[in-house]
Design a protein around this motif. Structure first.
Motif, PDB file in Angstrom:
ATOM      1  N   ILE A  92       0.851  -1.198   0.000  1.00 25.93           N
ATOM      2  CA  ILE A  92       0.000   0.000   0.000  1.00 25.93           C
ATOM      3  C   ILE A  92       0.887   1.249   0.000  1.00 25.93           C
ATOM      4  CG2 ILE A  92      -1.834   1.273   1.192  1.00 25.93           C
ATOM      5  CD1 ILE A  92      -2.780  -1.501   0.320  1.00 25.93           C
ATOM      6  N   ILE A  93       0.539   2.174  -0.871  1.00 26.83           N
ATOM      7  CA  ILE A  93       1.277   3.443  -0.981  1.00 26.83           C
ATOM      8  C   ILE A  93       0.338   4.575  -0.586  1.00 26.83           C
ATOM      9  CG2 ILE A  93       2.450   5.012  -2.605  1.00 26.83           C
ATOM     10  CD1 ILE A  93       3.946   2.394  -2.364  1.00 26.83           C
ATOM     11  N   PHE A  94       0.861   5.515   0.176  1.00 24.13           N
ATOM     12  CA  PHE A  94       0.055   6.676   0.578  1.00 24.13           C
ATOM     13  C   PHE A  94       0.905   7.921   0.357  1.00 24.13           C
ATOM     14  CE2 PHE A  94      -1.944   9.600   3.608  1.00 24.13           C
ATOM     15  CZ  PHE A  94      -3.292   9.371   3.366  1.00 24.13           C
ATOM     16  N   ILE A  95       0.392   8.872  -0.398  1.00 21.04           N
ATOM     17  CA  ILE A  95       1.171  10.083  -0.681  1.00 21.04           C
ATOM     18  C   ILE A  95       0.461  11.314  -0.125  1.00 21.04           C
ATOM     19  CG2 ILE A  95       0.205  10.438  -3.020  1.00 21.04           C
ATOM     20  CD1 ILE A  95       3.150  11.339  -3.786  1.00 21.04           C
ATOM     21  N   CYS A  96       1.220  12.209   0.476  1.00 23.48           N
ATOM     22  CA  CYS A  96       0.673  13.473   0.982  1.00 23.48           C
ATOM     23  C   CYS A  96       1.352  14.592   0.207  1.00 23.48           C
ATOM     24  CB  CYS A  96       0.976  13.644   2.465  1.00 23.48           C
ATOM     25  SG  CYS A  96       0.350  12.311   3.479  1.00 23.48           S
ATOM     26  N   ASP A  97       0.576  15.359  -0.534  1.00 21.36           N
ATOM     27  CA  ASP A  97       1.205  16.436  -1.294  1.00 21.36           C
ATOM     28  C   ASP A  97       1.374  17.673  -0.408  1.00 21.36           C
ATOM     29  OD1 ASP A  97      -0.875  18.675  -2.157  1.00 21.36           O
ATOM     30  OD2 ASP A  97      -1.900  16.746  -2.088  1.00 21.36           O
ATOM     31  N   LYS A 109      -1.635  11.481  10.666  1.00 20.84           N
ATOM     32  CA  LYS A 109      -2.890  10.721  10.761  1.00 20.84           C
ATOM     33  C   LYS A 109      -2.694   9.316  10.185  1.00 20.84           C
ATOM     34  CE  LYS A 109      -6.789  13.057  10.735  1.00 20.84           C
ATOM     35  NZ  LYS A 109      -7.928  13.838  10.282  1.00 20.84           N
ATOM     36  N   PHE A 110      -2.032   9.268   9.049  1.00 22.95           N
ATOM     37  CA  PHE A 110      -1.798   7.976   8.404  1.00 22.95           C
ATOM     38  C   PHE A 110      -0.906   7.094   9.290  1.00 22.95           C
ATOM     39  CE2 PHE A 110       0.251   5.139   5.255  1.00 22.95           C
ATOM     40  CZ  PHE A 110      -0.903   4.533   4.789  1.00 22.95           C
ATOM     41  N   THR A 111       0.078   7.714   9.936  1.00 20.87           N
ATOM     42  CA  THR A 111       0.955   6.961  10.834  1.00 20.87           C
ATOM     43  C   THR A 111       0.156   6.408  12.016  1.00 20.87           C
ATOM     44  OG1 THR A 111       2.848   8.275  10.186  1.00 20.87           O
ATOM     45  CG2 THR A 111       3.021   7.147  12.294  1.00 20.87           C
ATOM     46  N   LEU A 116      -2.327   1.669  14.752  1.00 19.02           N
ATOM     47  CA  LEU A 116      -3.550   0.988  15.171  1.00 19.02           C
ATOM     48  C   LEU A 116      -3.764  -0.290  14.376  1.00 19.02           C
ATOM     49  CD1 LEU A 116      -6.012   3.935  15.679  1.00 19.02           C
ATOM     50  CD2 LEU A 116      -5.389   2.241  17.380  1.00 19.02           C
ATOM     51  N   SER A 117      -3.510  -0.235  13.075  1.00 19.22           N
ATOM     52  CA  SER A 117      -3.770  -1.414  12.248  1.00 19.22           C
ATOM     53  C   SER A 117      -2.774  -2.525  12.564  1.00 19.22           C
ATOM     54  CB  SER A 117      -3.697  -1.063  10.767  1.00 19.22           C
ATOM     55  OG  SER A 117      -2.386  -0.724  10.418  1.00 19.22           O
ATOM     56  N   ASN A 118      -1.585  -2.137  12.950  1.00 23.37           N
ATOM     57  CA  ASN A 118      -0.585  -3.135  13.281  1.00 23.37           C
ATOM     58  C   ASN A 118      -1.009  -3.927  14.521  1.00 23.37           C
ATOM     59  OD1 ASN A 118       1.679  -4.224  12.254  1.00 23.37           O
ATOM     60  ND2 ASN A 118       3.049  -2.599  12.865  1.00 23.37           N
ATOM     61  N   GLY A 119      -1.562  -3.221  15.488  1.00 21.40           N
ATOM     62  CA  GLY A 119      -2.122  -3.835  16.682  1.00 21.40           C
ATOM     63  C   GLY A 119      -1.245  -4.940  17.228  1.00 21.40           C
ATOM     64  N   PRO A 120      -1.884  -5.989  17.707  1.00 16.71           N
ATOM     65  CA  PRO A 120      -1.115  -7.069  18.309  1.00 16.71           C
ATOM     66  C   PRO A 120      -0.337  -7.892  17.280  1.00 16.71           C
ATOM     67  CG  PRO A 120      -3.459  -7.565  18.328  1.00 16.71           C
ATOM     68  CD  PRO A 120      -3.319  -6.186  17.774  1.00 16.71           C
ATOM     69  N   ARG A 121      -0.719  -7.791  16.019  1.00 13.40           N
ATOM     70  CA  ARG A 121      -0.046  -8.619  15.010  1.00 13.40           C
ATOM     71  C   ARG A 121       1.379  -8.118  14.747  1.00 13.40           C
ATOM     72  NH1 ARG A 121      -3.037  -8.788   9.723  1.00 13.40           N
ATOM     73  NH2 ARG A 121      -3.323  -6.587  10.134  1.00 13.40           N
ATOM     74  N   ARG A 122       1.545  -6.825  14.695  1.00 10.63           N
ATOM     75  CA  ARG A 122       2.857  -6.199  14.462  1.00 10.63           C
ATOM     76  C   ARG A 122       3.580  -6.812  13.265  1.00 10.63           C
ATOM     77  NH1 ARG A 122       3.693  -2.741  18.436  1.00 10.63           N
ATOM     78  NH2 ARG A 122       2.729  -3.134  20.435  1.00 10.63           N
ATOM     79  N   VAL A 141       5.832  10.348   1.080  1.00 14.84           N
ATOM     80  CA  VAL A 141       5.307   9.069   0.570  1.00 14.84           C
ATOM     81  C   VAL A 141       5.574   7.969   1.590  1.00 14.84           C
ATOM     82  CG1 VAL A 141       5.211   7.535  -1.436  1.00 14.84           C
ATOM     83  CG2 VAL A 141       6.191   9.801  -1.680  1.00 14.84           C
ATOM     84  N   SER A 142       4.555   7.171   1.849  1.00 16.93           N
ATOM     85  CA  SER A 142       4.712   6.025   2.747  1.00 16.93           C
ATOM     86  C   SER A 142       4.362   4.741   2.001  1.00 16.93           C
ATOM     87  CB  SER A 142       3.772   6.147   3.954  1.00 16.93           C
ATOM     88  OG  SER A 142       4.125   7.266   4.723  1.00 16.93           O
ATOM     89  N   MET A 143       5.055   3.697   2.355  1.00 18.50           N
ATOM     90  CA  MET A 143       4.745   2.374   1.803  1.00 18.50           C
ATOM     91  C   MET A 143       4.510   1.418   2.968  1.00 18.50           C
ATOM     92  SD  MET A 143       7.030  -0.185  -0.577  1.00 18.50           S
ATOM     93  CE  MET A 143       8.267  -0.492   0.668  1.00 18.50           C
ATOM     94  N   LEU A 144       3.464   0.625   2.875  1.00 21.27           N
ATOM     95  CA  LEU A 144       3.172  -0.393   3.887  1.00 21.27           C
ATOM     96  C   LEU A 144       3.236  -1.760   3.226  1.00 21.27           C
ATOM     97  CD1 LEU A 144       0.027   1.215   5.573  1.00 21.27           C
ATOM     98  CD2 LEU A 144       2.321   1.201   6.467  1.00 21.27           C
ATOM     99  N   LEU A 145       3.944  -2.661   3.852  1.00 20.00           N
ATOM    100  CA  LEU A 145       3.948  -4.042   3.371  1.00 20.00           C
ATOM    101  C   LEU A 145       4.100  -4.981   4.566  1.00 20.00           C
ATOM    102  CD1 LEU A 145       7.294  -4.946   1.530  1.00 20.00           C
ATOM    103  CD2 LEU A 145       7.072  -3.080   3.106  1.00 20.00           C
ATOM    104  N   MET A 146       3.690  -6.210   4.347  1.00 16.09           N
ATOM    105  CA  MET A 146       3.751  -7.165   5.450  1.00 16.09           C
ATOM    106  C   MET A 146       5.171  -7.714   5.578  1.00 16.09           C
ATOM    107  SD  MET A 146       0.178  -9.179   5.408  1.00 16.09           S
ATOM    108  CE  MET A 146      -1.380  -8.294   5.361  1.00 16.09           C
TER     109      MET A 146
END
Lengths: 167, 50
Positions: A92-97, A109-111, A116-122, A141-146
């Motif tokens: 997932i990519i998230f960009i803030c201009d 906010k995205f952080t 929160l989404s990471n929660g206990p799974r981390r 720009v942020s990138m999220l991956l497992m």
């Protein structure tokens, strides 16, 4: 779709851009989209990345001015994010201009959603980059991956090299 | 595509989606139907301002 306590009900309309919708108690209408964006990694020809740009759009705001703070909105976006981010291969990519100088607030906010989404799974890794144009911030720009992504290191290297020289 | 072009494409896509969201809400019958249903359900949800 699912209705859980402290969140709004949402619906997945689908289509080519993976669109989700929800409304709030103030009748604000949100569209959350995940646009395919694998082109970001085309400078790494041996890498196929299932990348999506997450975009949160307000389709209607009858309140008119600034949208009131609403924890249910926050929770709903988090649930939508988890609903879509359901495979080890997705990125997932998230960009803030920087056009309205509120990029840092959006990134914060995205952080917060990320933690929160990471929660206990981390098991979700987040990588942030600030892109400059000369001395000026151009975008965040942020990138999220497992952590279990089969090509974790290669994807990370490719993301970090976007914008370096001609890549 | 250079890195700068890729980032610009991300920004352009974001702007385009934000612009089209309202149009879809007003004009796409499937989206309108979904939203009307959601409005009925979500209008009474408790809001916390925290």
């Amino acid at each position: 779709m699912s209705l859980i306590p402290d969140s709004y009900e949402f619906d997945f309309v689908g289509g080519s851009n993976n669109a989700y919708y929800f409304t709030t108690s103030h009748a604000i209408v949100y569209e959350v989209k995940f646009e395919p964006s694998s082109y970001l990694f085309d400078h790494s020809p041996n890498l196929t990345v299932d990348a999506f740009e997450m975009i949160i759009a307000v389709a209607d705001n009858p309140v008119g001015n600034r949208i009131p703070a609403d924890s249910l909105t926050h929770n709903t976006i988090l649930i939508i994010f988890n609903d879509f981010f359901n495979s080890h291969e997705k990125v997932i990519i998230f960009i803030c201009d920087t056009s309205d100088r509120r990029q840092k607030a959006r990134a914060r906010k995205f952080t917060a959603w990320y933690y929160l989404s990471n929660g206990p799974r981390r098991n979700i890794f987040k990588c942030d980059r600030t892109i400059y144009e000369g001395e000026k911030e151009y975008a965040l720009v942020s990138m999220l991956l497992m952590n279990e992504h089969p090509q974790f290191e290669d994807v990370l290297k490719a993301f970090m090299s976007i914008g370096i020289d001609t890549k | 595509m250079t890195g700068k072009e890729k980032l610009q494409r991300l920004l352009d896509t974001k702007k385009q989606v934000e612009k089209e969201a309202r149009w879809r809400y007003l004009n796409d019958p499937e989206v309108k139907l979904v939203i009307e249903r959601l409005k009925k359900i979500n209008s009474s949800k408790r809001v916390s301002n925290t």
